[in-house]
Design a protein around this motif. Structure first.
Motif, short mmCIF file in Angstrom:
data_model
loop_
_atom_site.label_atom_id
_atom_site.label_comp_id
_atom_site.label_asym_id
_atom_site.label_seq_id
_atom_site.Cartn_x
_atom_site.Cartn_y
_atom_site.Cartn_z
N VAL A 71 1.05 -1.17 0.12
CA VAL A 71 0.09 0.02 -0.01
C VAL A 71 0.91 1.27 0.07
O VAL A 71 1.73 1.36 0.76
CB VAL A 71 -0.99 0.02 1.30
N ASN A 72 0.67 2.05 -1.02
CA ASN A 72 1.77 3.37 -1.17
C ASN A 72 3.00 2.86 -1.04
O ASN A 72 3.84 3.42 -0.17
CB ASN A 72 1.17 4.35 -0.11
N ASN A 115 -3.20 6.74 6.12
CA ASN A 115 -3.92 6.47 4.78
C ASN A 115 -3.45 4.99 4.49
O ASN A 115 -4.06 4.34 3.66
CB ASN A 115 -3.83 7.36 3.83
N THR A 118 -5.98 2.63 6.07
CA THR A 118 -7.33 3.17 5.73
C THR A 118 -7.44 2.25 4.08
O THR A 118 -8.61 1.85 3.77
CB THR A 118 -7.60 4.29 5.18
N ASN A 119 -6.12 1.95 3.50
CA ASN A 119 -6.22 1.25 2.12
C ASN A 119 -5.69 -0.03 2.35
O ASN A 119 -5.29 -0.93 1.29
CB ASN A 119 -5.45 2.13 1.17
N ARG A 121 -5.67 -4.02 2.87
CA ARG A 121 -6.67 -5.41 2.83
C ARG A 121 -7.02 -5.83 4.11
O ARG A 121 -6.21 -5.75 4.99
CB ARG A 121 -5.97 -6.47 2.17
#
Length: 137
Positions: A71-72, A115, A118-119, A121
Motif C-alpha cells: 500500500v503506497n 492512509n 485505510t487502504n 486489505r
C-alpha cells in the motif's frame, strides 16, 4: 486453504517472545472473563499470522508484518513498543471517532501513515489491529 509455514508450537513461542520483549501481561490465569474474551481472539490472530509466514518477530521482539499487497509502496509494517506520545494521538480526534483514534495510534507506533491502514486489505488490517489491541490491553 492456506499452507502453514510455521507450526503452532513455534508460533506460540514467538508470541511469548513478543509478549516478554514488550512487557505485555498475557497470563490468562489472571484475567477475568471479559479480559480473556477480548484477549484470546487477538492472540489467535497473531499466532495464525506467524503460522502463515506473514508475521515474524524480529530480534528485538517487535512484530513485523509483510503485507499481502503493498500500500503506497509500503510492504512491511513493524510495530515498536508504544510510548505515551503514541497513545496521545487519540486526542487529535473527536470523542465519537473511535476507529480513527485507533488508526492514529496504530500509525504512530509503526511510523506508517494513517492512509496506509485505510487502504490496507482486511487480512492485513486485522493482524495490525490485533497487535495494536494487545498493546492497548
Amino acid at each position: 486453504m492456506e499452507t502453514l509455514k510455521v507450526d503452532e508450537q513455534t508460533a506460540e513461542q514467538e508470541f511469548d517472545r513478543f509478549a516478554e520483549a514488550m512487557a505485555l501481561d498475557v497470563d490468562e490465569s489472571r484475567m477475568d472473563e471479559d479480559e480473556a474474551k477480548e484477549f484470546k481472539p487477538l492472540k489467535r490472530t497473531f499466532i495464525r499470522a506467524v503460522q502463515s509466514g506473514a508475521l515474524v518477530v524480529n530480534e528485538d521482539g517487535e512484530p513485523e508484518l509483510s503485507l499481502s499487497k503493498p500500500v503506497n509502496d509500503i510492504s512491511t509494517v513493524r510495530f515498536r513498543e508504544p510510548k505515551g506520545a503514541d497513545y496521545m494521538q487519540a486526542d487529535k480526534s473527536k470523542k465519537t471517532e473511535s476507529m480513527k483514534k485507533f488508526f492514529m495510534i496504530m500509525a504512530s507506533m509503526t511510523d506508517v501513515p494513517v492512509n496506509v491502514y485505510t487502504n490496507m486489505r482486511k487480512r492485513d488490517l486485522k493482524v495490525c489491529q490485533a497487535i495494536t489491541g494487545l498493546f492497548m490491553a
